[in-house]
Design a protein around this motif. Structure first.
Motif, PDB file in Angstrom:
ATOM      1  N   ARG A  69       0.872  -1.179   0.000  1.00 41.93           N
ATOM      2  CA  ARG A  69       0.000   0.000   0.000  1.00 41.93           C
ATOM      3  C   ARG A  69       0.898   1.214   0.000  1.00 41.93           C
ATOM      4  NH1 ARG A  69      -3.009   3.445  -1.343  1.00 41.93           N
ATOM      5  NH2 ARG A  69      -4.986   4.047  -0.381  1.00 41.93           N
ATOM      6  N   PHE A  76       1.020   5.360  -0.398  1.00 44.55           N
ATOM      7  CA  PHE A  76       0.271   6.623  -0.425  1.00 44.55           C
ATOM      8  C   PHE A  76       1.086   7.662  -1.152  1.00 44.55           C
ATOM      9  CE2 PHE A  76      -1.069   4.535   3.537  1.00 44.55           C
ATOM     10  CZ  PHE A  76      -2.439   4.490   3.334  1.00 44.55           C
ATOM     11  N   ALA A 126       3.546   2.415   2.990  1.00 43.51           N
ATOM     12  CA  ALA A 126       3.058   2.006   4.304  1.00 43.51           C
ATOM     13  C   ALA A 126       3.133   0.495   4.465  1.00 43.51           C
ATOM     14  CB  ALA A 126       1.629   2.496   4.494  1.00 43.51           C
ATOM     15  N   GLY A 143       2.647   0.858   9.988  1.00 43.89           N
ATOM     16  CA  GLY A 143       1.723   0.406   8.950  1.00 43.89           C
ATOM     17  C   GLY A 143       0.610  -0.503   9.452  1.00 43.89           C
ATOM     18  N   THR A 157      -2.909   0.752   8.479  1.00 46.03           N
ATOM     19  CA  THR A 157      -3.063   0.576   7.036  1.00 46.03           C
ATOM     20  C   THR A 157      -3.425  -0.876   6.727  1.00 46.03           C
ATOM     21  OG1 THR A 157      -1.371   2.273   6.739  1.00 46.03           O
ATOM     22  CG2 THR A 157      -1.934   0.952   4.811  1.00 46.03           C
ATOM     23  N   ASN A 175      -7.046  -1.571   7.772  1.00 42.63           N
ATOM     24  CA  ASN A 175      -8.019  -1.030   6.815  1.00 42.63           C
ATOM     25  C   ASN A 175      -8.166  -1.941   5.603  1.00 42.63           C
ATOM     26  OD1 ASN A 175      -8.578   1.161   8.403  1.00 42.63           O
ATOM     27  ND2 ASN A 175      -7.069   2.490   7.398  1.00 42.63           N
ATOM     28  N   ASP A 224     -10.172  -0.421   2.614  1.00 42.94           N
ATOM     29  CA  ASP A 224      -9.172   0.100   1.687  1.00 42.94           C
ATOM     30  C   ASP A 224      -8.724  -1.062   0.805  1.00 42.94           C
ATOM     31  OD1 ASP A 224      -7.460   1.894   0.552  1.00 42.94           O
ATOM     32  OD2 ASP A 224      -5.997   1.863   2.182  1.00 42.94           O
TER      33      ASP A 224
END
Ligand code: ADP
Ligand code: MG
Length: 679
Positions: A41, A43, A53, A76, A79, A82, A88
């Motif tokens: 992941r 960002f 992350a 992380g 993250t 999620n 996500d």
């Protein structure tokens, strides 16, 4: 056979191809509940800087595991949570849930998974501030389509089991941190809570409350729930059966699954997980959306009032203005009636190409027959007249018009008497010699101001007794009605004119809107009666046309004012709804995390806009009527009719729908993670 059962239990899109899950489950290999393959992941921040992350996570989680993911802040963990909780999506890599690749799930499919498989427990509880503990717990079930009663019973039993039986009606602010966290655990359990995702659940709690919450999670794990605990605290992590250590977006150690969890017989558990799923109704239901809308409107009563104000002003001004406009229109119609626009005249047909009239065939019987046989006629009066007849009273004589007519003349001409009475149809039948004077004829014959009533005047050489005086029409010049003497029709026919036929028949119509139809009917009727069309029928059309022209302009003017005020009201709704969406972004995130579909969020916010504009419409109509009534008491002509009220109300609701759509759509399109992160 198993496949059919599964199919029936799983009507939802994501699990349509459930056969391969089942065939895998019946194999001797254990199927992970969750499998991550090289999940990354990344960002991209505002400055274009990439933050990695998660840097390639491989992880298998089996049903019933109690797992802790531990690591420093910023490593992380959230993250990862999620992504695990389908809030996500990974930038790269695969997330396989019970054998299905999440990639193929659309937004609704993910909402379904969140609703049915996961229960979230957040560090900051994320309870809805405007709702009670009991209502907060019910939220996931609302989206799962459980009926209100079952929902409440289940929420009550969950809260009681968690020791909050006496706190059900408390708002989050009335509860301690530990109590709020227990409410959020109850909420996570509401739809079954097969997988509990807890992100720093004890992070905001005092030691004692933290211990209680951990005991609760352990208990859930012992009952077969899969618990994924995220923490930076090694001591908290030690409660779990399996500990995964995280650093800079990578797994640095994994204590591994216990052999009993990797046992293929657990595959049955997995199947059970899905078999227990109910088919959910497509929507929380309109009633539910309206109920939620009312509640949130009540919670923000001041803002609701402001929104209402715009709509109320719009609708009430439309209603009041239309009532005033309609009143003015009625005034105009009345004035025009006085001028005779609602009068149709029947005259003998002129000879073609000639100014000479054909000999008249119109009779008093025609007038009577018209009145009783053609609809929409108030009265029909036959008239015969002479322009210059000498009339005398004592030493005063004058040349004036004499008109023989019937008793309905004052009504047809909207011409009241100043003194005395008008003659009746009986006077006509009896050929009585009575006369009613126009104001100018009176002053010519009685210049010294004596009372004419009862006096005898000579028309030609025949004495007539004066029985009434008409009010002045204020007209001037040739053929002045004020300079006229009126006598009964038959008296005139026998004594003055020596003929039976009328020069014209004047007809007063009732509903002016239908005057054209009435004119046609009269022509048809008289033609049939006479066996030939020997008459001409006219109305004062030019006046009517200009009247209807001005009426149209008036309506257009009012219509545009109405449209503008509703537009302003609509913009008000949109504005305040946008503020509301921005302000409640976190609430939207929480609702999405508990399984709300985009359509649920859309309908909730749309319902708010519509409910507000409905209320605004009702209040606006009431206010508009009140304003109209007040104006009426100040002698302003007011005319209320239901059509503009209904129209204004419908318009306000439509306005709410149209202007509420953009904000509602904006709300529904929010990314759950972004919404949840909103402060
Ligand atoms: P933890 O929960 O372990 O404290 P997070 O998962 O919240 O860590 O964050 C991991 C890293 O990703 C951090 O460096 C954080 O700054 C970054 N990060 C998290 N979310 C975003 C985001 N929406 N945009 C940019 N960077 C983010
Ligand atoms: Mg975190």
């Amino acid at each position: 056979m198993t496949a059919t059962v599964l199919d029936a239990a799983l009507p939802n899109e994501p699990f349509r191809q459930a056969e391969d899950v089942v065939s895998a489950q019946t194999s001797s290999r254990a199927i992970p509940l969750i499998e991550l393959q090289g999940v990354m992941r990344t960002f991209t921040t505002g400055g274009g800087v990439e933050v990695h992350a998660l840097r390639g996570i491989d992880l298998k989680i089996y049903p019933g595991e109690f797992l802790a993911i531990v690591g420093q802040s910023g490593s992380g963990k959230s993250t990862l949570m999620n992504i695990l909780g389908c809030l996500d999506r990974p930038t790269a890599g695969k997330y396989i849930f019970a054998g299905r690749d999440i990639e193929s799930f659309d937004a609704d499919g993910l909402a379904w998974l969140r609703r049915e498989a996961f229960g979230f427990v957040f560090q900051s509880y994320n309870l809805l501030g405007t709702e009670s503990a009991l209502e907060n717990v019910q939220v996931p079930a609302v989206y799962a389509g459980l009926n209100a009663h079952e929902r409440e019973v289940r929420a009550e039993s969950l809260l009681s089991a968690l020791g909050l039986g006496d706190r059900m009606d408390h708002r989050p602010t009335q509860l301690s941190g530990g109590q709020q966290q227990r409410v959020s655990i109850a909420r996570a359990m509401m739809n079954g809570g097969n997988i509990i995702l807890a992100d720093e659940p004890t992070g905001a709690l005092d030691t004692q409350s933290g211990i209680e919450v951990m005991e609760l999670l352990e208990d859930l794990a012992a009952r077969g729930h899969t618990v994924i605990l995220i923490t930076h605290d090694q001591e908290v992590a030690d409660h779990a059966e399996r500990i995964i250590e995280f650093r800079d977006g990578e797994i640095v150690s994994d204590s591994g699954s216990k052999p009993e969890n990797v046992d293929p017989k657990n595959n049955a558990k997995l199947r059970e997980l899905f078999l227990s799923r109910k088919a959910t109704s497509s929507l929380a239901g309109t009633g539910e959306a309206i109920r939620m809308a009312l509640r949130s409107l009540k919670a923000n009563i001041f803002r609701t009032m402001l929104t209402l104000l715009g709509i109320v002003i719009g609708v009430s001004s439309v209603v009041a203005m239309l009532a005033i406009g309609e009143g003015a229109q009625q005034d105009i119609i009345q004035i025009m009636n006085q001028l005779g626009t609602n009068v149709i005249t029947v005259r003998p047909e002129r000879l073609p190409g000639s100014f000479r009239s054909m000999p008249s065939t119109l009779t008093i019987e025609d007038a009577v027959a018209l009145g009783s046989n053609v609809p929409n006629i108030v009265a029909a009066i036959p008239q015969m007249q002479s322009r210059n007849t000498s009339v005398r009273f004592g030493r005063n004589d004058t040349q004036t018009s004499v008109v023989a007519t019937t008793g309905d003349m004052p009504e047809v001409e909207s011409w009241p008497l100043a003194q005395g009475v008008f003659f009746t149809d009986a006077d006509s039948e009896n050929i009585t010699s009575v006369a009613v004077l126009g104001s100018e004829a009176r002053s010519d014959l009685f210049p010294d101001g004596q009372d004419p009533l009862g006096e005898y005047i000579l028309i030609g050489n025949i004495p007539f007794q004066v029985i009434g005086i008409l009010t002045s029409k204020g007209a001037q010049g040739f053929n002045n009605p004020d300079d006229t003497i009126y006598i009964p029709f038959r008296t005139g026919a026998v004594r003055v004119f020596g003929k039976n036929e009328a020069d014209e028949i004047r007809v007063l119509v009732d509903d002016i809107e239908q005057i054209d139809q009435t004119q046609d009917n009269m022509l048809e009727y008289l033609t049939a009666l006479h066996g030939t069309q020997d008459m001409r029928i006219d109305q004062n059309t030019s006046m009517l046309e200009s009247a209807s022209e001005s009426q149209k302009t008036f309506t257009l003017l009012l219509g545009s004012v109405a449209a503008i005020s509703l537009l302003v009201g609509g913009i008000g709704v949109m504005n305040i709804m946008l503020v509301s969406v921005t302000e409640r972004t976190r609430e939207i995130g929480v609702r999405m995390a508990t399984g709300a579909r985009q359509s649920d969020i859309l309908s909730q916010f749309l319902a708010e806009a519509i409910v507000v504009s409905c209320f605004g419409g009702i209040i606006g109509v009431t206010l508009g009527v009140a304003v109209g009534l007040i104006l009426e008491s100040f002698d302003v002509s007011i005319y209320f009719s239901s059509t503009p009220m209904l129209l204004a109300f419908t318009c306000s609701v439509t306005t709410g729908l149209i202007f509420g759509f953009a904000p509602a759509r904006k709300a529904s399109q929010l990314d759950p993670v972004v919404a949840l992160a909103n402060e």
